[in-house]
Structures are given as C-alpha cells and as structure tokens.
Design an enzyme around this catalytic site. Structure first.
Site, PDB file in Angstrom:
ATOM      1  N   ARG A 151     -27.384 -18.904  43.783  1.00  0.00           N
ATOM      2  CA  ARG A 151     -28.547 -19.682  44.196  1.00  0.00           C
ATOM      3  C   ARG A 151     -29.172 -20.327  42.971  1.00  0.00           C
ATOM      4  NH1 ARG A 151     -26.754 -20.036  48.367  1.00  0.00           N
ATOM      5  NH2 ARG A 151     -27.585 -19.572  50.419  1.00  0.00           N
ATOM      6  N   HIS A 170     -23.903 -28.159  46.536  1.00  0.00           N
ATOM      7  CA  HIS A 170     -23.907 -26.936  47.363  1.00  0.00           C
ATOM      8  C   HIS A 170     -22.778 -26.970  48.408  1.00  0.00           C
ATOM      9  CE1 HIS A 170     -26.656 -23.503  48.953  1.00  0.00           C
ATOM     10  NE2 HIS A 170     -25.388 -23.289  49.285  1.00  0.00           N
TER      11      HIS A 170
END
Ligand code: NDP
Ligand code: OXD
Length: 307
Positions: free
Chosen positions: A222, A270
């Site tokens: 993350r 992502h």
C-alpha cells in the site's frame, strides 16, 4: 435476503454476471440501486463511501472484493459486529508473483534504461546482475507465492513476517531486529505487507539507512507504507538505485507529483494483481451460501489485527 455489490469506483458488470452464474437464485443488488435496505445481509465491497454500510440494518457479512481490507479499516463508521472476509485467489497470487519477477528482472537487465536509449537510437550494451538477494516483506498469500517463484528462479530469498514460518528455499525471519539484520544483504526489497498501524510508514529514512547501498525497492503493498519524501532523499544520496511503485498514498497519483518525472522511479497504476471477477465469484457465492446456512465462512479477516 439479498447480496449487495458496492464498488463505486469499479465496473461491476463482470462480477455481477459471474455471481449470477455461480448462484442463479441470488437476489443481487448493485449499488446505488439497493432496493429495500433491510434485505441486504451480505455485501461485496471495494472503496465504499464511508458511512454507507450503516444504511443496511441487517448486514451480517462484508466481503472485500480484493485481498486487502484497509479500505474497511479507514472507515471510522465501519459496522461493528459484521463478519469480514476477503478473497484469496490463486490468480491474484500468480499475478502478483509475476509482477514482482518482472520488476526485478526489468531492473537487473536495465529494461527501462534500454527503452530510453532506443529513443536516442543509442547502442550501449551494459553488464547486468546475475545474482543477488531479494527480501520480501510480508509472507502472506501473495508474499509466499512471490517468494516461491523467485526462489524457483534461483534467487536468494529472505522473507519477513510476524509469526515464524518455514518455506523451502526461503530464509524466513521475524521481528524488527532480524529485519534490520537482513536489510544490508538485500539487493532488492519487495514490500507486500498489509497496511496496519504497525506497518504504516515502515519504508522510511531509518529503514532506508539500513539498505545495502544501491538497493532497489519494489512497493506493491500500500502507498502509505512509504514515506515518499524519504524515498526521494534515499534516491538522491544513492542509498537506493531505484524503485518500482504500484501503490501510492494518493491514487490516482496526482499529475504534479515528483515521482512522475523521477528517472529512477517506475510507476504502474495499482495493477500488480487485479481481482479476476470470474475466478472469485464462486468463493463469494460460497460464503453467501455459508452465511445463509449458518456455516463457518472462508477467508475471515481479523480486523483487530488489521489483516
Ligand atoms: P496476507 O494477509 O495473506 O499476509 C500478510 C503478511 O504480512 C503475513 O505474512 C503477515 O505475517 C505479514 N505482516 C503483517 N503485519 C506484519 C508486521 N507488523 N510485521 C511483519 N510482517 C507482518 O496478505 P496478502 O499476501 O494476501 O496481501 C498482502 C497485501 O498486498 C494486501 O494487504 C494488499 O495491501 C496488497 N495487495 C496489492 C495489490 C496490488 O495490485 N498492488 C493486489 C493485492 C494485494 P504473518 O504471516 O506472520 O501473519
Ligand atoms: C487488493 C488490491 O488488495 O487490488 O486486492 O490492491
């Protein structure tokens, strides 16, 4: 009794089709068309608007559409008492392992550098690294799959987790002291941790100072694992030779962010491992059936632990 798909920033079409395929008699609602909110007992969710889950008074189970659950933990009004599950899927594991392998090989074989030389029509052979140690932070479903693939390619692999593990071909370590001891040996550090209060900001100046000089960072967990200004400083002083980043504190990464122009930073949006609706629908439908018949659910998450 209804199953709600609540994914405001994703196209839910494929998941809805796959869920209907997996369980044809399900009363399926797709947010924001929720019908009678009292019917909803199970929600599949990704980046839900905070507070939204409180609208469903009979909600029993929330399933993350992905591997992570930090999007639930971020919501201060996440309903207490619901059972939280996530998807665990071989496709996610294989895709992540492939992405990390790709990032390491692209770095070791100067792929981006050659791409830039092509733009200048320059023929400039460079030597490359054949060996080296990869340190994988996080030996969960994705970390284990990745560590195994890297080890099978003949790489030296060290894996860091909370609880001790045994994995053939991987040196498993635990605790901050062992992490600090391993960092100077790694040519590549891959962050595949979940985002929790313990792991937020883990990639900071103090940790970078322990990296082997010229090491490479792959960050796929993350964005908030990384202290962005500390990465820029570590690149500037040569502590790190570069970084491949798939996740960011703010996504999409703002167009004026310094990472975009940095020659040593590779950016992907992502996409390291995307949930495949076709392959996860069956397990979501299975958990829905389990909830209906009062059975134990699969892939439960311990929200107290944060993953
Ligand atoms: P898991 O929950 O299966 O595993 C998490 C791992 O992290 C475990 O090995 C755990 O240790 C370890 N860990 C957690 N906290 C600590 C800590 N404080 N110190 C050391 N180790 C710790 O997660 P997954 O492998 O399924 O996924 C990992 C993350 O990858 C997700 O949370 C998500 O953020 C990210 N992800 C990114 C994607 C992308 O496309 N970029 C796609 C999918 C996921 P232990 O085993 O001891 O419990
Ligand atoms: C996930 C992700 O956690 O896509 O599944 O990041």
């Amino acid at each position: 009794m209804a199953l709600l798909v609540l994914m405001p920033d994703r196209d839910a079409t494929d998941l809805v089709a796959a869920l209907r395929n997996a369980q044809s008699d399900v009363d399926l609602r797709v947010w924001p068309e929720c019908g009678d909110v009292a019917d909803v007992k199970f929600a599949v969710s990704w980046n839900h608007p905070h507070g939204e889950l409180l609208r469903f008074p009979n909600l029993e189970v929330v399933s993350s559409f992905g591997a992570a659950v930090d999007h639930f933990l971020d919501d201060p009004s996440y309903p207490a008492g619901v059972v939280t599950v996530r998807v665990v899927d071989p496709d996610l594991e294989r895709d992540m392992a492939e992405y990390v392998l790709c990032a390491i090989l692209a770095h070791r074989r100067h792929w981006t550098w050659y791409h830039d030389r092509k733009k200048e029509a320059q023929w400039k052979p460079r030597s490359y690294t054949r060996s080296g140690t990869v340190l994988v932070l996080g030996l969960g479903r994705l970390g284990v799959a990745t560590a195994r693939l890297l080890a099978s390619m003949g790489m030296e692999v060290i894996g860091w987790s909370r609880a001790s593990k045994e994995l053939p071909g991987v040196r498993c370590i635990v605790g901050r002291a062992e992490l600090h001891g391993a960092l100077p040996y790694a040519d590549v550090v891959v962050c595949m941790l979940p985002l929790t209060p313990d792991t937020a900001g883990i990639l900071d100046a103090e940790v970078f100072a322990r990296f082997r000089r010229g090491a490479y960072l792959v960050s796929v967990g993350r964005g908030r694992h990384l202290v962005e200004s500390d990465l820029l400083d570590a690149l500037a002083d040569g502590r790190l030779s570069g970084a491949c980043l798939d996740v960011f504190a703010t996504e999409p990464l703002p167009s004026d962010h310094p990472f975009w122009d940095h020659p040593a930073i590779t950016i992907t949006p992502h996409v390291a491992s995307l949930t495949n609706p076709a392959s996860v629908a069956e397990q979501i439908a299975d958990n829905y059936r389990r909830m209906s018949s009062g059975e134990e659910l699969l892939n439960r998450v311990d929200l107290g632990r944060g993953y």
